[in-house]
Motif scaffolding. Structure first.
Motif, short mmCIF file in Angstrom:
data_model
loop_
_atom_site.label_atom_id
_atom_site.label_comp_id
_atom_site.label_asym_id
_atom_site.label_seq_id
_atom_site.Cartn_x
_atom_site.Cartn_y
_atom_site.Cartn_z
N VAL A 136 18.41 -8.66 -16.88
CA VAL A 136 17.95 -9.29 -15.53
C VAL A 136 18.07 -8.20 -14.45
O VAL A 136 17.54 -8.07 -13.56
N LEU A 137 19.25 -7.57 -14.42
CA LEU A 137 19.56 -6.75 -13.29
C LEU A 137 18.57 -5.69 -13.25
O LEU A 137 18.21 -5.25 -12.14
N PHE A 138 18.42 -5.02 -14.50
CA PHE A 138 17.41 -4.03 -14.63
C PHE A 138 16.19 -4.46 -14.05
O PHE A 138 15.42 -3.57 -13.26
N ILE A 139 15.64 -5.50 -14.47
CA ILE A 139 14.21 -5.89 -14.23
C ILE A 139 14.23 -6.28 -12.56
O ILE A 139 13.05 -5.64 -11.93
N ALA A 140 15.36 -6.66 -12.18
CA ALA A 140 15.29 -6.92 -10.70
C ALA A 140 15.29 -5.61 -9.86
O ALA A 140 14.68 -5.35 -8.79
N LEU A 141 16.20 -4.65 -10.27
CA LEU A 141 16.13 -3.43 -9.37
C LEU A 141 14.72 -2.62 -9.71
O LEU A 141 14.46 -1.76 -8.91
N ALA A 142 14.11 -2.66 -10.89
CA ALA A 142 12.95 -2.15 -11.11
C ALA A 142 11.96 -2.87 -10.19
O ALA A 142 11.22 -2.05 -9.35
N PHE A 143 11.81 -4.05 -9.84
CA PHE A 143 11.06 -4.68 -8.82
C PHE A 143 11.16 -4.27 -7.58
O PHE A 143 10.24 -3.89 -6.75
N ILE A 144 12.51 -4.30 -7.26
CA ILE A 144 13.07 -3.89 -5.87
C ILE A 144 12.53 -2.47 -5.53
O ILE A 144 11.87 -2.21 -4.35
N GLY A 145 12.70 -1.55 -6.60
CA GLY A 145 12.11 -0.25 -6.39
C GLY A 145 10.70 0.07 -6.28
O GLY A 145 10.38 0.70 -5.37
N MET A 146 10.14 -0.90 -6.96
CA MET A 146 8.49 -0.77 -6.59
C MET A 146 8.25 -1.20 -5.19
O MET A 146 7.19 -0.58 -4.63
N VAL A 147 8.65 -2.06 -4.96
CA VAL A 147 8.57 -2.74 -3.35
C VAL A 147 9.11 -1.67 -2.39
O VAL A 147 7.95 -1.10 -1.36
N VAL A 148 10.01 -1.21 -2.68
CA VAL A 148 10.57 0.07 -1.58
C VAL A 148 9.65 1.13 -1.63
O VAL A 148 9.30 1.53 -0.55
N LEU A 149 9.05 1.62 -2.81
CA LEU A 149 8.29 2.48 -2.88
C LEU A 149 6.84 2.47 -2.31
O LEU A 149 6.29 3.32 -1.80
N THR A 150 6.42 1.19 -2.20
CA THR A 150 5.15 0.90 -1.96
C THR A 150 5.18 0.77 -0.34
O THR A 150 4.43 1.47 0.17
N ALA A 151 6.49 0.49 0.23
CA ALA A 151 6.76 0.24 1.69
C ALA A 151 6.69 1.84 2.22
O ALA A 151 6.02 1.91 3.05
N LEU A 152 7.31 2.76 1.54
CA LEU A 152 7.58 3.97 1.93
C LEU A 152 6.21 4.68 1.96
O LEU A 152 6.25 5.73 2.54
N GLY A 153 5.38 4.31 0.97
CA GLY A 153 4.30 5.00 0.82
C GLY A 153 3.23 4.43 1.63
O GLY A 153 1.88 4.91 1.51
N GLY A 154 3.35 3.67 2.35
CA GLY A 154 2.42 3.13 3.50
C GLY A 154 1.57 1.72 3.12
O GLY A 154 0.74 1.53 3.65
N GLY A 155 2.36 1.17 2.44
CA GLY A 155 1.75 -0.24 2.16
C GLY A 155 0.76 -0.31 0.86
O GLY A 155 0.57 0.48 0.13
N THR A 156 0.13 -1.37 1.06
CA THR A 156 -0.93 -1.72 0.10
C THR A 156 -2.30 -1.76 0.48
O THR A 156 -3.32 -2.03 -0.24
N THR A 157 -2.51 -0.99 1.53
CA THR A 157 -4.02 -0.87 2.30
C THR A 157 -4.54 0.26 1.50
O THR A 157 -4.01 1.44 1.05
N TYR A 158 -5.94 0.08 1.20
CA TYR A 158 -6.73 1.22 0.41
C TYR A 158 -7.54 1.81 1.39
O TYR A 158 -8.04 1.11 2.37
N VAL A 159 -7.84 3.03 1.24
CA VAL A 159 -8.71 3.80 2.36
C VAL A 159 -10.05 3.84 1.86
O VAL A 159 -10.27 4.05 0.40
N ARG A 160 -11.14 3.47 2.68
CA ARG A 160 -12.26 3.35 2.21
C ARG A 160 -13.37 4.37 2.71
O ARG A 160 -13.15 4.84 3.76
#
Length: 64
Positions: free
Chosen positions: A40-64
Motif C-alpha cells: 500500500v505504501l509503495f502504491i501511494a508513493l507512486a501515485f503521489i510521485g506521478m501527481v508531483v511530476l505532473t504538477a512540476l511539468g506544467g499540469g495536464t493542459t495540452y498544447v493545441r
C-alpha cells in the motif's frame, strides 16, 4: 559399549536434561500485515510521485 559416531545417542544419560529447542522462525504468514502495508505504501508513493511530476511539468493542459 561403543556408540556409532554418525548417529546421536537416543537416550539421555541419567540426571541430564535435553537442551532447549531453538525458537521457531516466523514465516510470511505471521507478517502478512507488514507485506500488505509495504504494498500500500509503495502504491501511494507512486501515485503521489506521478501527481508531483505532473504538477512540476506544467499540469495536464495540452498544447493545441
Amino acid at each position: 559399549m561403543t556408540a556409532p559416531v554418525d548417529h546421536p545417542p537416543t537416550e539421555q544419560p541419567a540426571g541430564q536434561e535435553p537442551p532447549p529447542a531453538p525458537e521457531e522462525k516466523r514465516g510470511i504468514e505471521d507478517r502478512s500485515w507488514l507485506l500488505f502495508a509495504a504494498v500500500v505504501l509503495f502504491i501511494a508513493l507512486a501515485f503521489i510521485g506521478m501527481v508531483v511530476l505532473t504538477a512540476l511539468g506544467g499540469g495536464t493542459t495540452y498544447v493545441r
